[in-house]
Design an enzyme around this catalytic site. Structure first.
Site, PDB file in Angstrom:
ATOM      1  N   LYS A 263     -11.470  22.878  80.726  1.00 55.63           N
ATOM      2  CA  LYS A 263     -11.405  22.021  81.908  1.00 55.63           C
ATOM      3  C   LYS A 263     -10.736  22.765  83.062  1.00 55.63           C
ATOM      4  CE  LYS A 263     -11.001  17.568  79.508  1.00 55.63           C
ATOM      5  NZ  LYS A 263     -12.156  16.902  80.143  1.00 55.63           N
ATOM      6  N   ARG A 337     -17.127  12.136  71.397  1.00 57.94           N
ATOM      7  CA  ARG A 337     -18.244  11.576  70.631  1.00 57.94           C
ATOM      8  C   ARG A 337     -18.340  12.214  69.240  1.00 57.94           C
ATOM      9  NH1 ARG A 337     -22.159  13.406  75.362  1.00 57.94           N
ATOM     10  NH2 ARG A 337     -20.182  12.993  76.405  1.00 57.94           N
TER      11      ARG A 337
END
Length: 501
Positions: A263, A337
């Site tokens: 990130k 997920r």
């Protein structure tokens, strides 16, 4: 903070022992000749207290015998949203006076929604995070007295509101803790602490247990961190064992670097909030332990860090999930997920009435809905409608998003059963479509809380959402089940009576 409920008229409220008195006034006339009522009428007539919800007028020693600080607050139409705005503004106005005991009185008849809104707003306004600061007590308010026209009639709603406020505060507390004060191991300890409540049990699975279960996707995300993963299983049994539970699955990434797909540095500190789905499950169980409703609930929290070392998963790696389906990892920052899919497969063993996963899953959902509503995805219309109704009732709103099969096209992979991302377009939807591939055996809903779980900027901190939505849904479901059971008993009794005749 301690909450109390009491039957109070305006005349009695004016003499209540408190450091500050807040009067909630909705639109319309207020009957009475006592000094506080006349003061309110004069303020309105002079235009000093507009009818718009959230407008306040602060007064210092306006009446003999009254608390030194009196705040008149407009609640607009008197509905829950107006009450919330009025309480938040009024408590902000008295903050500088540092009151230890605050009395909040409704000038007109109060209803259940108004009482809930007042309690939750007061709790929200008075919450201060202190765990890792040197401050002894930043907020002086220790006691809030809620004055209504009929305390007996509103006792149940008040009790639910206080328990909900406690659950939200618990979720805020764990959401706000820095990652070094909220590792998967520490989070599991918090869950074990909840098992001290009646009807709540907790089991914590470790790495070897997860591997044995075949949770390759979950274990894959965790392998880049020196902090060991934990799989937390909470169980609240308030109904008969034969009653199918609702399973809540909370994403518990206690810190998310993005892994190899690193990130940007800006605001990466906020990735401590990536376990707010897990925190909301803990908050719900905290409230269930207080309320003891007649329902069964299971909480599943896959907890780990998404870090980046020599063992971390790489773009292009293929993981095998607990379901047996394989996943090509195209982006290691789409890790939520991956841990959720194994938890969803694990949920099947409980033969659930419904499974709801809660996750700070996608930045795309923030773009779509901002910080106002959580994203709701579901394969079951009845479940989706029930969650939306609970969101409206609790003022913890969500918005249903599509799940058309066409959105899953981008998840196709040449090297596995599916990829873990499908490109930028409709990112929140394609993430939900990925999760849906693991939910064929039960009724399922997904709440993407990436935009609602925390605030940035000067107000940076966890919101505790969607504890209110989830708890309202569970209580509504329990009430519906009890109603159906009573109807069934009456029907059987009627059949026996006709048979005897």
């Amino acid at each position: 903070m301690d909450f109390q409920l009491k039957t109070l008229t305006l005349s009695r409220a004016a003499t209540e022992k408190a450091d500050a008195l807040i009067v909630l006034a909705a639109d319309g006339a207020i009957a009475g000749q006592e000094p506080l009522t006349k003061l309110l009428a004069d303020a309105r007539k002079a235009g000093d207290l507009p009818d718009k919800a959230g407008k306040v007028l602060s007064l210092y020693k306006p009446l003999v015998g009254a608390p030194r600080t009196v705040v008149l607050a407009s609640s607009g139409d008197g509905k829950a949203g107006g009450v919330r705005s009025a309480v938040m503004a009024a408590l902000g106005a008295v903050k500088s006076a540092k009151p230890a005991r605050v009395a909040i009185v409704f000038a007109q008849a109060a209803d259940e929604a108004g009482v809930r809104a007042a309690v939750l707003a007061a709790s929200d306004a008075c919450y201060v995070y202190l765990t890792t600061t040197s401050k002894a007590e930043a907020n002086p308010v220790r006691n809030v007295l809620l004055g209504v026209d009929d305390a007996g009639a509103l006792k149940a709603a008040f009790g639910e509101a206080v328990a909900t406020a406690g659950g939200i505060e618990f979720a805020k507390e764990w959401g706000n803790r820095p990652a070094n004060h909220c590792t998967p191991t520490i989070l599991a300890q918090a869950a074990r602490g909840l098992a001290r409540q009646a009807k709540v049990k907790c089991e914590v699975l470790e790495h070897k247990d997860v591997v044995k279960l075949g949770m390759g996707a979950f274990a894959g995300v965790a392998q880049g961190s020196s902090e060991p993963l934990r799989f937390i299983v909470l169980n609240y049994q308030g109904a008969a064992k034969s009653e199918a539970p609702v399973v809540l699955v909370g994403k518990g990434i206690t810190f998310d670097t993005g892994g190899v797909s690193l990130k940007p540095a800006a605001e990466m500190d906020e990735m401590k909030f990536d376990m707010c789905g897990a925190a909301s499950v803990l908050g719900v169980f905290h409230a269930l332990g207080e309320l003891q409703p007649a329902c069964n609930v299971v909480g599943l929290i896959p907890a780990c860090e998404n870090m980046n070392d020599g063992k971390a998963i790489k773009p292009g790696d293929v993981l095998k999930s607990m379901s047996g389906q394989t996943i090509e990892v195209l982006n290691t920052d789409a890790e939520g997920r991956l841990i959720l899919c194994d938890a969803l497969t694990y949920a099947k063993r409980f033969s659930p009435a419904a499974v709801i996963d809660i996750a700070t899953l996608t930045g795309a959902c923030v773009i779509a809905l901002g910080g106002v509503r959580s994203g709701l995805f579901s394969s079951d219309d009845a479940l989706a409608n029930a969650l939306q109704e609970a969101g409206e009732a609790s003022m913890d709103r969500c918005w249903r998003m599509p799940l058309d099969d066409d959105y899953a096209e981008g998840l196709k992979s040449n090297f596995a059963d599916m990829a873990n991302i499908a490109g930028r377009a409709a990112g929140a939807v394609t993430a939900a479509k990925f999760l849906q591939k693991f939910t064929a055996d039960f009724s399922w809903a997904h709440l993407d809380i990436a935009g609602t779980a925390w605030k940035s900027g000067a107000a940076k901190g966890s919101t505790g959402r969607p504890v209110g939505l989830l708890l309202t849904y569970l209580l509504n479901s329990a009430a519906g089940a009890q109603g159906a059971e009573k109807a069934s008993v009456r029907k059987k009794a009627s059949r026996k009576s006709r048979s005897a005749a």
